[in-house]
Structure formats: structure tokens, C-alpha cells
Design an enzyme around this catalytic site. Structure first.
Site, mmCIF file in Angstrom:
data_model
loop_
_atom_site.group_PDB
_atom_site.id
_atom_site.type_symbol
_atom_site.label_atom_id
_atom_site.label_comp_id
_atom_site.label_asym_id
_atom_site.label_seq_id
_atom_site.Cartn_x
_atom_site.Cartn_y
_atom_site.Cartn_z
ATOM 1 N N HIS A 64 0.854 -1.198 0.000
ATOM 2 C CA HIS A 64 0.000 0.000 0.000
ATOM 3 C C HIS A 64 0.885 1.241 0.000
ATOM 4 C CE1 HIS A 64 0.968 -0.504 4.227
ATOM 5 N NE2 HIS A 64 0.380 0.626 4.563
ATOM 6 N N HIS A 66 1.451 3.867 1.953
ATOM 7 C CA HIS A 66 1.948 4.629 3.097
ATOM 8 C C HIS A 66 3.477 4.623 2.991
ATOM 9 C CE1 HIS A 66 -1.894 4.267 5.755
ATOM 10 N NE2 HIS A 66 -1.865 5.402 5.076
ATOM 11 N N ASP A 68 6.085 4.416 4.778
ATOM 12 C CA ASP A 68 6.998 3.448 5.390
ATOM 13 C C ASP A 68 7.008 2.115 4.641
ATOM 14 O OD1 ASP A 68 4.331 3.313 6.451
ATOM 15 O OD2 ASP A 68 5.017 1.975 8.029
ATOM 16 N N HIS A 69 6.216 2.007 3.579
ATOM 17 C CA HIS A 69 6.209 0.777 2.778
ATOM 18 C C HIS A 69 6.765 0.975 1.361
ATOM 19 C CE1 HIS A 69 3.898 -1.676 5.716
ATOM 20 N NE2 HIS A 69 3.655 -0.456 6.173
ATOM 21 N N HIS A 145 -7.297 -1.815 5.713
ATOM 22 C CA HIS A 145 -6.481 -0.744 6.269
ATOM 23 C C HIS A 145 -7.144 0.601 5.952
ATOM 24 C CE1 HIS A 145 -2.939 0.695 8.195
ATOM 25 N NE2 HIS A 145 -2.332 1.158 7.124
ATOM 26 N N ASP A 215 -0.352 -3.684 5.931
ATOM 27 C CA ASP A 215 -0.917 -3.412 7.241
ATOM 28 C C ASP A 215 -2.402 -3.760 7.204
ATOM 29 O OD1 ASP A 215 1.581 -2.267 7.389
ATOM 30 O OD2 ASP A 215 0.889 -0.282 7.913
ATOM 31 N N HIS A 273 6.197 -5.024 12.418
ATOM 32 C CA HIS A 273 5.577 -3.695 12.244
ATOM 33 C C HIS A 273 5.228 -3.119 13.611
ATOM 34 C CE1 HIS A 273 2.750 -0.593 10.616
ATOM 35 N NE2 HIS A 273 3.559 -0.651 9.571
#
Lengths: 309, 309
Positions: A64, A66, A68-69, A145, A215, A273
Site C-alpha cells: 500500500h 503509506h 513506510d512501505h 487498512h 498493514d 511492524h
């Protein structure tokens, strides 16, 4: 020697950086092919640390959008340019990531990549086969999510059994019969004796599987999809004491992850995570193990192998 | 105790990532204020490792728009949002970086930052004061690279001398005279005796200075600007054996950096931005020291202090 099916952890933290953990990234080695799953900031550095050659990675899966990914993706692509890559690089992600990446490349003045960036848009509504080759199938499936997010299921294909040494000669089995025997048929000799299949073949190793779920809030719809996988990675951002926060932010607790693992009857559960509020994930791990004992908390540079007896 | 004037190395490599080095980033602590210079991928992680609180950084200087010098910026900004920052964050960079950053924030769906991102466009044609406060001046100046690139000069301002203990009483010095004495004047007593200034004051510590020069070809125009700085960081991507490659890519060798340091008569030279082709920077360092002995090769998490006797 069995061919590898193993997961290397490159990043195990959630969005807030810590001194010991990197944001999400994992590499799955299936029979010597490497698949990068998520690509948080620092992925390049961690690949180097784990001696995984950049040229061995042809497929990147982004769960996805976000940061941090996927913040590590542009650096990874830039390095491929420096390295003179010519092979196609496949990226499985939200369709919008193509526009974003192109904008970045234009901004950097990258006129000629030297290789094709092939984007494969994910379907966030339903399960979908996104990769299907001789030995491996990869399926994406929707998680739950704040923004569209997919999990990924990597499953080896069933192998054929091998005919036992000497049996071809012993029963004078014609070559044309081999494919039927490998498919499970018994064999009738010239004299009319029936030789049962199990006497003729060595059964193949069972196909191995790994599912990646990050997530996501606790989401029972994924249970049939990931049923009986050997190895499940499921995020576990919070402890039970932060259950409400987990629900509000569409994340899971260790107990949530373990409950999914138990219902899906998986072999082993990996959790990660972790929120930076926990100095160690011990409490999250304890709460998970109370529900699903075969659980481990991931940490950078660990390798988890799926081995058949 | 002297107030700090010290540099922490967060990243010392050039564009190609290695297992031991991060791309360029440094933090200068001037009297307890922290200035981030360049922000390669992994800067956040390295800030955590060096226990430098994100909230202490209000000013970020980006020398140029090659990825290894700014790919860590969006992650740093995203984390500031997560941390609930409210203070302004100042970014000194090429004017185009504002558009790029805004595009990224829009893409991420960041509606409200909670703080102001204040962009200060650099001048790549001439030297310019970009920060001027009570105790510190920061100047940008053009380097010579493939794309517009600036160096940064951090210089403490001259402090006033202190009047020696007891002298005010001894010579009955009126308060209105103090500012003249601090400015260097002698003092005439009621009786008409002239007390020389040096008997009245303790001279202040000399102002300290640091210059950052990355990335750049050998470029003598910077010599008068960085003249006599206490600490000079100058890139040294290559050894002399790759001199032609250095010239073709607008980078420097260790000898180039040392030659600049010698001509500028600096106190100490730090070299970095080493090409990944060198397992260690030993040869680059040797070649630099042959010209300018007080040279050190930087490595992650080292701290260099400028201390006055």
C-alpha cells in the site's frame, strides 16, 4: 538438498523510525528467485547488508502507499540505473504508484532507464493471481487498512512424483506410461499384474507457502485465503492494552495476528511492524503466543526457512 | 565549558549504497542548535542512532538535487507530521525542491502538516548569506558539479571580550564606558591615567567555522570563501588513479580535496563521499595526507569537535 524457500527480514518497524529497526521490507527467496515485498526507506542498505544482489530482484510487491512501505523504491530504482540494469523490473502496486514514480524520474532528469519498469496494478477488491509461472503462484488479496492495501500469498506449485530407481526396468514400463504413473495411475505389466502407484513413485515434497499481511486491522476474510500456509507474516503493531488505538488506526494487535494464524491453521506465525512505543516487542509476542504458540517476533537480518522433512 | 561546535557524520558514501555507509548527511551542532546538511536515504535511522531528536532540527540544507543527497527528506518530513511538529521547518535548497516535496505530500494525502515548511531557494551563481542570527552566519556558495550545487559555510560571529573581574571597581569605570572598552577602547581614569584596553579585558574565544563542499570537481573559486575555516568537509569520491573519471563526473579526488584545503589554509580536512569501488578509503586518504597531513576520512557516527584552547 532442498531448494530454498526462505524469508529475509530487511525492515520490521512501523512508520516511526527507530535506531534498531527499519520500516517494512522483506525478501522471499523461492528456489533461488528473489521477491522484494514492500520497500521502506533503507531497503537498499539492508539488501547490501544481507548480500542480496540488486540484479537478482526482478519483482517488487508494494502492499500500500503509506510511506513506510515504499519510500525506499526510488532509491532502489536509481541504483539499478547506476548499475546498468537492462532486465525488466516488475512492480506490483496501486496503479497510482506508476504516476508517482514517473514524476520522480522526470524530476531527477532520468531520460533513459536502460530497462523497462513494468507496473502491474493491484486489485484491492478481490483476490487475484498476479504471477503464475512453472513453479510458483503469487496471489494478492485485500486487507483492511485506512487506504487500499493488499496482502500477498506465495505458493509453490505441486511437483510431480519421481519414479523409483529400478522400477522402469523391473516392470519394463514403456516411456509413454510414465506421465500417467506420475499423475497417479497404477501400472499393468505384460503378464497382467497390477502394480500399485505407491510402489512405483516417491511422492514429491509438499508445496511450500508464505503469506504476507501488512498493514491490516483484524480481518477474518483473509482466513480462507491464507489457510494452512507454512509461514504467515502478519503485522502486530500494538499490544492488547492499545486495542482501541489498533482499531482506530486499522492495525492489529499480537493477539489479533495470532487469532488469524490459529483460525487459518498456519504452520508458523511471524509478527512485526511494531510501534516505536515499545522498547521491545516482548509483550506483543507473549500475547500472541498465548493464542498461537508457534509465533516469533521478527528482527532485521533474520532468515526464516521453510524446510520439508 | 565551551559551547559545542561539532559535526556528526550520518552518511559518508556516494550514490551507490554499501553495507556499511549511508548516502550523504551530516549534522552540525552550533551552540546547541542542530543543522542538517544533506538528507540521503536513511537519515532518519541515523539520527535515531545518534540520539539527535528530530524536534531539534529546524534547518535543513540540501546541496543539490541528486538523489543520494535528498531521498531521505520526505521520510523525515513524514515523521515530523507523525511526531506532531508545530515549529517551522526551514529548507535551503534548489527552488524546484519545493514543487517536488509538495507533489509528494499531495500524493501521500497529507492535508495538514501542522507546521510550516519554509523553503529558501539557493543562489547557484554567487555566494550568499542565507542565515544570519546573533551568534551564527551561514553562507551558501556555488560548487562545480554536473547540476547546480552549493556548499555551505557556517561561521560563529565574533564575541565581545569580557571585562576582567575587579577592573570596574578598581578604576571606577562608569557603565556607559563598558561598551567602548568591549569594542577595544582604552580607558582614562578620573586622574587622567590611560589604562590600556588589554589590561581591562579578557579576549573572546575566536569564532569557529565549518565548510561543507559536496559534490564538486576541483574548484579553486571556493578557496577565498572557505579560507582558514577550522573544519572543512570536502568530497573525495575517487583516488588519483580515477582522476579522469573524477573530472568526467565533476567529482574530486583525495588529492584535489587536500589541495583545496592547503590553499585555503584550513585547520582540518574531512573527506568522504567515497565511491563504492573502494573497499576502504585508505588510498584516497593517503593521497590526501601527502598534500594536507591533517586529513581524516569520515565514517558513520563519528563526531568532530572544534574546540578552542
Amino acid at each position: 538438498m532442498q531448494m530454498p524457500f526462505q524469508l529475509t527480514i530487511l525492515g520490521s518497524s512501523s512508520a516511526m523510525p527507530t535506531s534498531k529497526r527499519y520500516p517494512t521490507a522483506q525478501v522471499l527467496n523461492v528456489l533461488g528467485r528473489f521477491f522484494l515485498i514492500d520497500c521502506g526507506e533503507g531497503t537498499q542498505h539492508q539488501l547490501r547488508k544481507n548480500k542480496i544482489g540488486f540484479g537478482r530482484l526482478d519483482h517488487i510487491f508494494i502492499s500500500h502507499l503509506h510511506g513506510d512501505h515504499f519510500f525506499g523504491l526510488i532509491g532502489f530504482i536509481s541504483t539499478q540505473v547506476l548499475l546498468g540494469r537492462t532486465k525488466d523490473l516488475h512492480i506490483y502496486a496501486h496503479s497510482e504508484l506508476q504516476r508517482y514514480t514517473q514524476y520522480q524520474l522526470d524530476f531527477l532528469g532520468t531520460e533513459e532507464l536502460g530497462f523497462r519498469l513494468v507496473f502491474h496494478p493491484l486489485n484491492f477488491k478481490k483476490e487475484q493471481v498476479i504471477f503464475d509461472e512453472e513453479k510458483l503462484t503469487i496471489t494478492s488479496f485485500p486487507l483492511h487498512h485506512r487506504i487500499p492495501c493488499c496482502g500477498f500469498l506465495f505458493r509453490e506449485k505441486s511437483k510431480e512424483p519421481n519414479i523409483k530407481k529400478g522400477k522402469l526396468k523391473q516392470y519394463k514400463i514403456p516411456i509413454r506410461e510414465i506421465k500417467y504413473i506420475k499423475a497417479g495411475a497404477d501400472f499393468q505389466t505384460e503378464k497382467g499384474d497390477i502394480i500399485p502407484n505407491k510402489e512405483l513413485v516417491i511422492p514429491p515434497a509438499a508445496p511450500r507457502s508464505f503469506a504476507f499481511c501488512s498493514d491490516t486491522a483484524y480481518h477474518e476474510s483473509i482466513i480462507p485465503i491464507i489457510s494452512k500456509v507454512d509461514l504467515l507474516y502478519h503485522e502486530a503493531t500494538f499490544a492488547e492494552s492499545e486495542k482501541k488505538l489498533a482499531q482506530a488506526t486499522f492495525h492489529s494487535t499480537g493477539a489479533d495476528a495470532a487469532s488469524i494464524a490459529k483460525q487459518a491453521n498456519v504452520g508458523k506465525l511471524l509478527i512485526g511492524h511494531f510501534s516505536a512505543r515499545y522498547k521491545t516487542p516482548e509483550i506483543i509476542l507473549e500475547e500472541a503466543r498465548a493464542i498461537f504458540p508457534n509465533t516469533e517476533a521478527i528482527i532485521e537480518n533474520e532468515v526464516f526457512k521453510v524446510v520439508r522433512d
